[in-house]
Design an enzyme around this catalytic site. Structure first.
Site, short mmCIF file in Angstrom:
data_model
loop_
_atom_site.label_atom_id
_atom_site.label_comp_id
_atom_site.label_asym_id
_atom_site.label_seq_id
_atom_site.Cartn_x
_atom_site.Cartn_y
_atom_site.Cartn_z
N ASP A 61 0.88 -1.18 0.00
CA ASP A 61 0.00 0.00 0.00
C ASP A 61 0.92 1.22 0.00
OD1 ASP A 61 -2.13 1.81 0.27
OD2 ASP A 61 -2.51 1.34 2.38
N CYS A 93 -4.10 -2.28 -2.87
CA CYS A 93 -5.47 -1.78 -2.72
C CYS A 93 -5.77 -0.64 -3.70
CB CYS A 93 -5.69 -1.31 -1.29
SG CYS A 93 -4.48 -0.06 -0.77
#
Ligand code: CP
Ligand code: NVA
Length: 286
Positions: free
Chosen positions: A205, A244
């Site tokens: 991320d 993500c």
């Protein structure tokens, strides 16, 4: 009616049911009903996947920008939740401060859904695990490596969800940026190479999450050496890459990895919609 504020709101069977429901027709439990979508931060995937999931369940989404309700400034978080629950079957919010979500959930019987806070991103974790299930054919025993900021919303929810479903998560973060909680099945490491050895999935991320702009310089220095590049991916030849999104090519991931053949990030993004449908149906069943 049930809130979904963090993965702690689920038991193992709840998670298994939601993942199964994400891949089948679950009807239109929102027929003729509204869902409020309050955003204090920007969003591409969450807004669009939620709006379409609401429509697919027969409901009507109402998108509300932060200036409109002024959560905590024009009106308290509690009063915003009470107001929206006069019109909607479900209140969803993306907030700066996790405590606002807890205040909203405590103020109304209407189910409250976390669309990302500083502490948790449960909708993302559902899509992550559905993607793992589709890629590997199983979640239990899956070896997932997370490289980067272990103390953020995405990593915390992923870790809690892996703990519930028996996936093994190895996190590699610089000192001071690790997952602060101890969760069964989760190993905290410093060395990315050690974390990804034999991994089935390699996940990262951003280094600077929304709301952390003041720390951006310090974070970029701390995370140098934590980029997921082809050299790191090649330490586990069979591993898939997940993120993500939004991604910053050249920071936490190289373009060659995220745009390469081992990346499943677009399937993962699509799964946000399928899992959002099942999560809302679970909340409404209560
Ligand atoms: N992954 C995710 O939540 O993306 P958005 O911030 O674009 O909604
Ligand atoms: N950790 C990131 C996730 C974005 C979906 C952030 O909070 O900005």
């Amino acid at each position: 009616m049930r809130d979904l504020v963090s993965i702690a709101d689920f038991g193992r069977e709840d998670l298994e049911r939601i993942l199964a429901d994400s891949e089948r027709d679950i009807g239109r439990p929102l027929e003729g009903k509204g869902v409020a979508l309050v955003f204090q931060k920007p969003s591409a995937r969450t807004r669009n996947s939620m709006e379409m999931a609401v429509v697919q369940l027969g409901g009507h989404p109402v998108y509300i920008q932060k200036e409109e309700v002024g959560l905590g400034s024009r009106e308290t978080a509690e009063d915003v939740a009470r107001t929206l629950s006069c019109y909607h079957a479900l209140v969803a919010a993306r907030v700066m401060d996790h405590r606002d979500l807890l205040a909203m959930a405590g103020a109304t019987e209407t189910p409250v859904l976390n669309m990302l806070s500083d502490k948790a991103h449960p909708l993302q974790a559902l899509a992550d695990l559905l993607t793992v299930k589709q890629l590997l054919g199983r979640i239990e025993g899956a070896r997932i490596a997370y490289v980067g900021d272990g103390d953020n919303n995405v990593c915390r929810s992923l870790a809690e969800a892996c703990g519930l479903l028996g996936a093994e998560l190895r996190i590699a973060s610089p000192e001071g940026y690790g997952l602060p909680d101890s969760i069964e099945g989760v190993t905290q490491l410093v060395d990315p190479a050690e974390a990804v050895a034999a991994a089935d999935i390699i996940y990262t991320d951003v280094w600077v999450s929304m709301g952390q702009d003041e720390e951006a310089g310090a974070r970029r220095s701390a995370f140098a050496g934590y980029q997921v590049d082809e050299t790191l991916m090649d330490r586990s030849a069979h591993a898939w890459f997940l993120h993500c999104l939004p991604a910053h090519r050249g920071e936490e991931v190289s373009a060659a990895v995220i745009d390469g053949p081992r990346s499943a990030v677009w399937r993962q993004a699509e799964n946000r919609m399928h899992t959002a449908r099942a999560a809302m149906a679970w909340m409404l069943r209560g």
